[in-house]
Scaffold this motif. Structure first.
Motif, PDB file in Angstrom:
ATOM      1  N   ALA A 160       1.036  -1.158  -0.082  1.00 58.19           N
ATOM      2  CA  ALA A 160       0.058  -0.250  -0.417  1.00 58.19           C
ATOM      3  C   ALA A 160       0.756   0.999  -0.057  1.00 58.19           C
ATOM      4  O   ALA A 160       1.021   2.112  -0.776  1.00 58.19           O
ATOM      5  N   ALA A 161       1.622   1.462   1.227  1.00 55.35           N
ATOM      6  CA  ALA A 161       3.279   2.671   1.148  1.00 55.35           C
ATOM      7  C   ALA A 161       3.689   2.555  -0.141  1.00 55.35           C
ATOM      8  O   ALA A 161       3.529   3.832  -0.100  1.00 55.35           O
ATOM      9  N   GLU A 162       4.083   2.000  -0.796  1.00 54.73           N
ATOM     10  CA  GLU A 162       4.045   1.622  -2.558  1.00 54.73           C
ATOM     11  C   GLU A 162       3.693   2.419  -3.612  1.00 54.73           C
ATOM     12  O   GLU A 162       4.069   3.103  -4.339  1.00 54.73           O
ATOM     13  N   HIS A 163       2.338   2.328  -2.727  1.00 59.65           N
ATOM     14  CA  HIS A 163       1.284   3.078  -3.905  1.00 59.65           C
ATOM     15  C   HIS A 163       0.464   4.272  -3.471  1.00 59.65           C
ATOM     16  O   HIS A 163       0.153   5.182  -4.074  1.00 59.65           O
ATOM     17  N   GLY A 164       1.469   4.901  -2.573  1.00 56.70           N
ATOM     18  CA  GLY A 164       1.281   5.739  -1.870  1.00 56.70           C
ATOM     19  C   GLY A 164       0.476   6.504  -1.168  1.00 56.70           C
ATOM     20  O   GLY A 164       0.127   7.377  -0.367  1.00 56.70           O
ATOM     21  N   VAL A 165      -0.392   5.124  -0.520  1.00 57.69           N
ATOM     22  CA  VAL A 165      -1.107   5.290   1.050  1.00 57.69           C
ATOM     23  C   VAL A 165      -0.245   5.501   2.414  1.00 57.69           C
ATOM     24  O   VAL A 165       0.492   4.754   2.406  1.00 57.69           O
ATOM     25  N   VAL A 166      -1.387   6.483   2.964  1.00 53.70           N
ATOM     26  CA  VAL A 166      -0.594   6.485   4.245  1.00 53.70           C
ATOM     27  C   VAL A 166      -0.979   5.621   5.260  1.00 53.70           C
ATOM     28  O   VAL A 166      -2.708   5.376   5.069  1.00 53.70           O
ATOM     29  N   VAL A 167      -0.182   4.059   5.672  1.00 51.40           N
ATOM     30  CA  VAL A 167      -0.611   3.161   6.609  1.00 51.40           C
ATOM     31  C   VAL A 167      -0.549   3.812   7.874  1.00 51.40           C
ATOM     32  O   VAL A 167       0.445   3.258   8.418  1.00 51.40           O
ATOM     33  N   PHE A 186       7.080  10.795   8.833  1.00 51.04           N
ATOM     34  CA  PHE A 186       6.297   9.473   8.118  1.00 51.04           C
ATOM     35  C   PHE A 186       6.337   9.242   7.150  1.00 51.04           C
ATOM     36  O   PHE A 186       5.831   7.960   6.094  1.00 51.04           O
ATOM     37  N   ARG A 187       6.949  10.668   5.955  1.00 50.76           N
ATOM     38  CA  ARG A 187       6.531   9.881   4.512  1.00 50.76           C
ATOM     39  C   ARG A 187       8.217   9.004   4.288  1.00 50.76           C
ATOM     40  O   ARG A 187       8.079   8.203   3.330  1.00 50.76           O
ATOM     41  N   LYS A 188       8.460   8.633   5.322  1.00 52.23           N
ATOM     42  CA  LYS A 188       9.791   7.640   5.056  1.00 52.23           C
ATOM     43  C   LYS A 188       9.741   6.662   5.069  1.00 52.23           C
ATOM     44  O   LYS A 188      10.288   6.109   3.938  1.00 52.23           O
ATOM     45  N   ARG A 189       8.725   6.085   5.195  1.00 48.67           N
ATOM     46  CA  ARG A 189       7.762   4.792   5.023  1.00 48.67           C
ATOM     47  C   ARG A 189       6.743   4.886   4.493  1.00 48.67           C
ATOM     48  O   ARG A 189       5.963   4.180   4.023  1.00 48.67           O
ATOM     49  N   ASN A 190       5.560   6.420   4.759  1.00 47.93           N
ATOM     50  CA  ASN A 190       4.370   6.119   4.626  1.00 47.93           C
ATOM     51  C   ASN A 190       2.935   5.338   5.392  1.00 47.93           C
ATOM     52  O   ASN A 190       2.499   4.638   5.398  1.00 47.93           O
ATOM     53  N   ILE A 191       4.621   4.308   6.644  1.00 44.45           N
ATOM     54  CA  ILE A 191       4.144   3.939   7.473  1.00 44.45           C
ATOM     55  C   ILE A 191       3.942   4.706   8.637  1.00 44.45           C
ATOM     56  O   ILE A 191       4.463   5.223   9.354  1.00 44.45           O
ATOM     57  N   ILE A 192       2.568   4.156   9.595  1.00 44.66           N
ATOM     58  CA  ILE A 192       3.322   4.979  11.142  1.00 44.66           C
ATOM     59  C   ILE A 192       2.444   3.727  11.921  1.00 44.66           C
ATOM     60  O   ILE A 192       1.027   3.252  11.188  1.00 44.66           O
ATOM     61  N   ILE A 235       9.779   4.107  11.803  1.00 48.03           N
ATOM     62  CA  ILE A 235       8.566   4.270  11.839  1.00 48.03           C
ATOM     63  C   ILE A 235       7.911   5.126  13.377  1.00 48.03           C
ATOM     64  O   ILE A 235       7.749   4.554  14.026  1.00 48.03           O
ATOM     65  N   PRO A 236       7.314   6.110  12.708  1.00 48.63           N
ATOM     66  CA  PRO A 236       6.841   6.638  13.923  1.00 48.63           C
ATOM     67  C   PRO A 236       5.133   6.302  14.762  1.00 48.63           C
ATOM     68  O   PRO A 236       4.514   5.336  13.907  1.00 48.63           O
TER      69      PRO A 236
END
Ligand code: 2RA
Length: 338
Positions: free
Chosen positions: A84-91, A119-125, A104-105
């Motif tokens: 999901a993160a690779e598609h730009g989704v913030v998880v 958070f934009r480092k991995r798009n995962i929180i 990851i925060p």
């Protein structure tokens, strides 16, 4: 602006509550997708007055959404969060899968919202463990005012923390025992009805359970304090919703019960219920279940330590402990970071 949102684990206790909280708090949603395993696909779940049909996550096109709320187990998050993160989704992940990853925060909005800047480092929180969330919402104002060197905490955790089958086990055992029948223990190693079990999650080499160590690891990460000493005992109790915690802290500087009470009364997300009289304290069943606040009572100076302070902290483990905290992270993101 409105957002396209997916909830993964939408048919589970936390996932259903995520949908409920998103609707209740009127999160700005354009499209909402309920995602589940293949086994649960086709199940109907509620989103406000609408009904959604859970879709098999294996078939989902992540380019359709900007935000993903995950609560379907660590292995499911491990598999799908990076996709999901690779598609730009913030998880925003409610499992423990990514909590201890330095990139990851790990966020409780009332406590360390600034951690979101990474958070934009991995798009995962990562969403912290329920028992950690309620403890740190209560301790944050005291920590900021006088510092905290050490935390001793005993938790009294509801069976909803173990999921739907555990809630069913408590109900069945209770009914059996009240009908003079044998109580079968399947989900838990021993009877939970009319009993308490000093065991949540797997035992570690140091004799603590993983639930207890999560409170240690997560407190240090969220407070950004590698030196704070945390000594938990996590206990499962025959309650359906709401974790309770007996917290004993040692502060750096002395703080009186009155000063603590005043700080807590002004603290975000905290409700103080602290009368030294019958019923002058919060409980899971009468006050916390179904609510989003962290309730604090029994505030008193520790008679055995010059800088000790005791608190009783109660909160709904499925709402503020999981679903609501996740939605509040999403609200903070869209308000300040998107
Ligand atoms: C529990 N905190 O209560 C854990 C996971 N939800 O079982």
């Amino acid at each position: 602006q409105k957002y396209d949102v997916a909830v993964l684990g939408a048919t589970g206790a936390v996932g259903k509550t995520m949908l409920e909280v998103l609707a209740q708090r009127e999160f700005p949603i354009n499209n909402i997708y309920a995602l589940s395993s293949e086994r649960s696909a086709g199940t109907t779940v509620e989103f406000g007055r609408r009904e959604l049909i859970a879709q098999n996550v294996d078939d989902f096109d992540w380019s359709q959404v900007q935000i993903g709320l995950f609560s379907a187990g660590g292995s499911v998050s491990e598999k799908w969060a990076p996709v999901a993160a690779e598609h730009g989704v913030v998880v925003i992940d409610n499992t423990s899968q990514f909590r201890y990853d330095d990139e990851i925060p790990l966020v409780v909005p009332e406590v360390n919202a600034d951690a979101l800047y990474g958070f934009r480092k991995r798009n995962i929180i990562a969403n912290p463990n329920c028992s950690t969330i309620q403890m740190l919402v209560a301790l944050k104002p005291i920590y900021d005012a006088v510092g905290i060197e050490r935390i001793n905490v005993a938790t009294y955790q509801a069976v909803s923390g173990s999921g739907a089958q555990a809630m069913e086990e408590l109900a069945k055992q209770t009914a059996a025992l009240l009908n003079f029948k044998e109580a079968k223990a399947e989900v838990y190693p021993k009877q939970i009805a009319f009993n308490v079990l000093p065991h949540i999650d797997v035992f570690q080499d140091n004799g603590y359970t993983k639930e207890e160590m999560k409170m240690v690891w997560e407190t240090r990460k969220i407070f950004g304090d590698a030196n704070i000493q945390v000594n938990p005992t996590a206990v499962r109790v025959p309650v359906f919703y709401g974790h309770s915690e007996a917290i004993h802290i040692e502060t750096r500087e002395k703080i009186s019960a009155e000063q603590a009470r005043e700080l807590l009364a002004k603290a975000p997300g905290v409700v103080v219920m602290d009368e030294r009289a019958n019923g002058g304290y919060p409980t899971a069943v009468t006050d916390a279940a179904g609510k989003d606040d962290v309730f604090v009572g029994r505030i008193r100076e520790d008679i055995s330590h010059p800088r000790g302070l005791n608190l009783w902290v109660v909160s709904d483990n499925v709402r503020k402990g999981a679903a609501t905290n996740s939605v509040q992270i999403a609200e903070t993101l869209v308000r300040e970071h998107f």
